[in-house]
Design a protein around this motif. Structure first.
Motif, PDB file in Angstrom:
ATOM      1  N   ALA A 134       0.834  -1.206   0.000  1.00  0.00           N
ATOM      2  CA  ALA A 134       0.000   0.000   0.000  1.00  0.00           C
ATOM      3  C   ALA A 134       0.868   1.255   0.000  1.00  0.00           C
ATOM      4  CB  ALA A 134      -0.927  -0.004   1.217  1.00  0.00           C
ATOM      5  N   GLU A 135       1.933   1.237   0.788  1.00  0.00           N
ATOM      6  CA  GLU A 135       2.830   2.393   0.845  1.00  0.00           C
ATOM      7  C   GLU A 135       3.504   2.635  -0.503  1.00  0.00           C
ATOM      8  OE1 GLU A 135       6.398   4.103   3.732  1.00  0.00           O
ATOM      9  OE2 GLU A 135       5.960   1.951   3.697  1.00  0.00           O
ATOM     10  N   LEU A 136       3.952   1.560  -1.152  1.00  0.00           N
ATOM     11  CA  LEU A 136       4.614   1.679  -2.455  1.00  0.00           C
ATOM     12  C   LEU A 136       3.656   2.212  -3.506  1.00  0.00           C
ATOM     13  CD1 LEU A 136       7.060   1.205  -4.283  1.00  0.00           C
ATOM     14  CD2 LEU A 136       6.286  -1.173  -4.563  1.00  0.00           C
ATOM     15  N   GLU A 137       2.445   1.645  -3.560  1.00  0.00           N
ATOM     16  CA  GLU A 137       1.463   2.090  -4.558  1.00  0.00           C
ATOM     17  C   GLU A 137       1.019   3.523  -4.282  1.00  0.00           C
ATOM     18  OE1 GLU A 137       0.614   0.575  -7.336  1.00  0.00           O
ATOM     19  OE2 GLU A 137       2.058  -0.965  -6.795  1.00  0.00           O
ATOM     20  N   ALA A 138       0.957   3.910  -3.006  1.00  0.00           N
ATOM     21  CA  ALA A 138       0.590   5.290  -2.661  1.00  0.00           C
ATOM     22  C   ALA A 138       1.627   6.266  -3.204  1.00  0.00           C
ATOM     23  CB  ALA A 138       0.450   5.433  -1.146  1.00  0.00           C
ATOM     24  N   ARG A 139       2.897   5.928  -3.043  1.00  0.00           N
ATOM     25  CA  ARG A 139       3.964   6.815  -3.550  1.00  0.00           C
ATOM     26  C   ARG A 139       3.923   6.924  -5.063  1.00  0.00           C
ATOM     27  NH1 ARG A 139       9.049   4.585   0.101  1.00  0.00           N
ATOM     28  NH2 ARG A 139       8.392   5.480   2.097  1.00  0.00           N
ATOM     29  N   ARG A 140       3.701   5.800  -5.720  1.00  0.00           N
ATOM     30  CA  ARG A 140       3.632   5.821  -7.181  1.00  0.00           C
ATOM     31  C   ARG A 140       2.468   6.689  -7.657  1.00  0.00           C
ATOM     32  NH1 ARG A 140       4.513  -0.672  -8.391  1.00  0.00           N
ATOM     33  NH2 ARG A 140       6.806  -0.697  -8.182  1.00  0.00           N
ATOM     34  N   SER A 141       1.320   6.515  -7.021  1.00  0.00           N
ATOM     35  CA  SER A 141       0.150   7.311  -7.404  1.00  0.00           C
ATOM     36  C   SER A 141       0.376   8.788  -7.109  1.00  0.00           C
ATOM     37  CB  SER A 141      -1.099   6.813  -6.664  1.00  0.00           C
ATOM     38  OG  SER A 141      -1.401   5.484  -7.016  1.00  0.00           O
ATOM     39  N   TYR A 142       1.075   9.067  -6.012  1.00  0.00           N
ATOM     40  CA  TYR A 142       1.337  10.459  -5.632  1.00  0.00           C
ATOM     41  C   TYR A 142       2.240  11.145  -6.660  1.00  0.00           C
ATOM     42  CZ  TYR A 142       3.230  14.379  -2.935  1.00  0.00           C
ATOM     43  OH  TYR A 142       3.623  15.625  -2.529  1.00  0.00           O
TER      44      TYR A 142
END
Length: 499
Positions: A134-142
């Motif tokens: 979730a943290e990795l995908e959040a950064r990518r989306s950000y």
């Protein structure tokens, strides 16, 4: 139907005795010799095919009883993130982003907005249920959302759209959820100020639609908190926006809105003191006292629907500082009162500092002793009131009923920690108490017993609710280190969670 192959025409006694049957017309020789009744002979053409429907059904049913039915595939991490984000921010009790429903849809063509929704939802999911994915995908989306939002801001027709202002709000929320250090002076303070400028360019027509007004109220709140926490001046555009929103509102302002007006006055006054615009000590003192009287007047005008009930208890639990607690009709009411109390503590600490000389003694000047004592009493009262708001929410919103009795599942009266873990939905109501508790406990006015009690409650939150930041703040208080309340507010990501 099942083909059974060639069958014997022999009578039943011969078949059972496995003898050769001569198939005589009246009775076979074997049955006559043995003095048995011959049963007659079978029509093998009718028996060559056998009806097996019932047997087949029985075998299939037996197999089903031992076969595991496959489960539905798990929801994607994006679906999980949006579900929990919408539950707390769009459909929850305070609904701080309720306007998201009318501005954004899953089929939206505004990529910068959809990526911003993904980024903040994933970040929020990770804050509630820490997950590397979730943290990795959040950064990518950000990162993707930043790129698309920057492009939108460079195109005049996109820059003024609702979707762009909403994307900025969501990315600002992402910053506050993920950042554990003050970020109010950086890029996102600039982005929020830029969003204010975009709103100004859009004109008054935008205030007609209620959902858009909701988005603009959210923007004004975020900018106000940024100004207050960073101690920077309150922008004129912010004051103008709030006046316009109020002018287009169909209902009178609620206590939370009126409280925000007083917080703006506090921010302006404190900035004028910091920058020596207001330098005369007597003028400063009486300006602070006058503002505090406005807060008191507001508290007397709060309507019944925004009032709390004080419940006396015969036996204190581990979560009672004094022998009473408050019951609030809704969590946003508790938030309003604790903002009121925390602001008054900070305000009266400034009053007390104006009454002290460099040696830490009360000035001998006329009236300073009485002013100092009133400010001290106010701080102590606000601090104990903050503590009284905790029992209702420390285990979840239903810890007590409105009579003040513990719920059937509560262990509050026993003085022991309850077993198991709480419902995850109760995480945020508890989290929102950390900042006002810190403001209460950090004051040099409150007795050591109150500070120790607050530390104990924060450690309980860390243990029972698994809130790491509660332990961080507990350790900070226990160390005795003086820390600016704005830095703690930023570390908690407070206005991401206090909506």
């Amino acid at each position: 139907m099942v083909y059974c192959g060639p069958l014997s025409k022999a009578c039943l006694p011969c078949r059972r005795r496995k003898l050769r049957c001569d198939l005589r017309t009246d009775a076979c020789t074997q049955c006559t010799r043995a003095q048995l009744t011959c049963s007659g002979y079978r029509d093998t053409t009718a028996l060559r095919f056998r009806h097996e429907t019932n047997a087949v059904q029985q075998r299939v049913t037996a197999r089903k009883s031992t076969t595991t039915i496959p489960r539905s595939p798990p929801l994607s991490i994006y679906c999980q993130a949006r579900d929990i984000f919408y539950h707390n921010y769009v459909f929850g009790p305070s609904k701080p982003f309720e306007f998201l429903l009318s501005v954004y849809s899953q089929t939206s063509k505004d990529v910068h907005l959809s990526r911003s929704v993904d980024a903040v939802a994933l970040a929020y999911l990770n804050a509630q249920r820490p997950s590397g994915s979730a943290e990795l995908e959040a950064r990518r989306s950000y990162v993707s959302a930043l790129q698309y939002t920057s492009r939108a801001l460079q195109e005049p027709h996109l820059a003024k759209q609702d979707s762009t202002i909403l994307a900025i709000l969501l990315l600002d929320l992402y910053e506050k959820i993920t950042t554990r250090a003050p970020a109010f002076h950086g890029a996102w303070a600039t982005h929020l100020d830029g969003a204010l400028a975009l709103v100004k360019l859009r004109g008054d027509e935008q205030f007609i639609e209620p959902s858009i007004r909701g988005m603009l109220i959210r923007l004004s709140t975020n900018v106000l908190i940024s100004c207050v926490t960073s101690r920077r001046p309150v922008l004129d555009d912010l004051v103008s926006l709030r006046h316009t929103i109020a002018a287009h509102s169909l209902t009178p302002p609620d206590p939370k809105w009126r409280e925000s007006d007083l917080v703006i006055e506090f921010a302006k006054l404190r900035h004028n003191i910091d920058t020596r615009v207001l330098a005369d000590e007597n003028e400063v003192t009486f300006a602070l006292i006058e503002l505090d009287s406005k807060f008191l007047e507001l508290s007397r005008q709060v309507p019944p629907t925004w009032q709390y009930v004080t419940i006396q208890v015969a036996t204190k639990s581990i979560h009672h500082y004094e022998s009473h607690h408050h019951i609030h009709p809704a969590e946003h009411v508790c938030q309003m009162w604790n903002t009121f109390r925390a602001t008054r503590i900070l305000l009266n600490e400034l009053v007390r500092s104006r009454c002290m000389d460099r040696q830490g003694r009360v000035n001998a000047g006329s009236g300073f002793q009485g002013i100092h004592e009133r400010a001290t009493r106010a701080i102590k009262q606000m601090a104990t009131d903050i503590c009284a708001s905790l029992p209702q929410y420390i285990h979840g919103p239903s810890t007590f009923d409105l009579t003040g009795s513990p719920s059937a599942s509560s262990d509050l009266g026993s003085g022991t920690f309850p077993a198991g873990r709480p419902d995850p939905r109760y995480h945020l109501p508890c989290y929102r108490l950390i900042y006002p508790l810190f403001v209460a406990a950090q004051s040099s006015v409150v007795p050591p017993s109150l500070s120790k009690w607050v530390v104990d409650q924060l450690r309980f939150m860390a243990d029972y609710h698994a809130i790491k930041n509660a332990m961080t703040v507990a350790n900070l208080l226990e160390s005795g280190q003086r820390t600016d309340v704005g830095k703690v507010y930023a570390m908690l990501g407070s206005y991401a969670f206090v909506c």
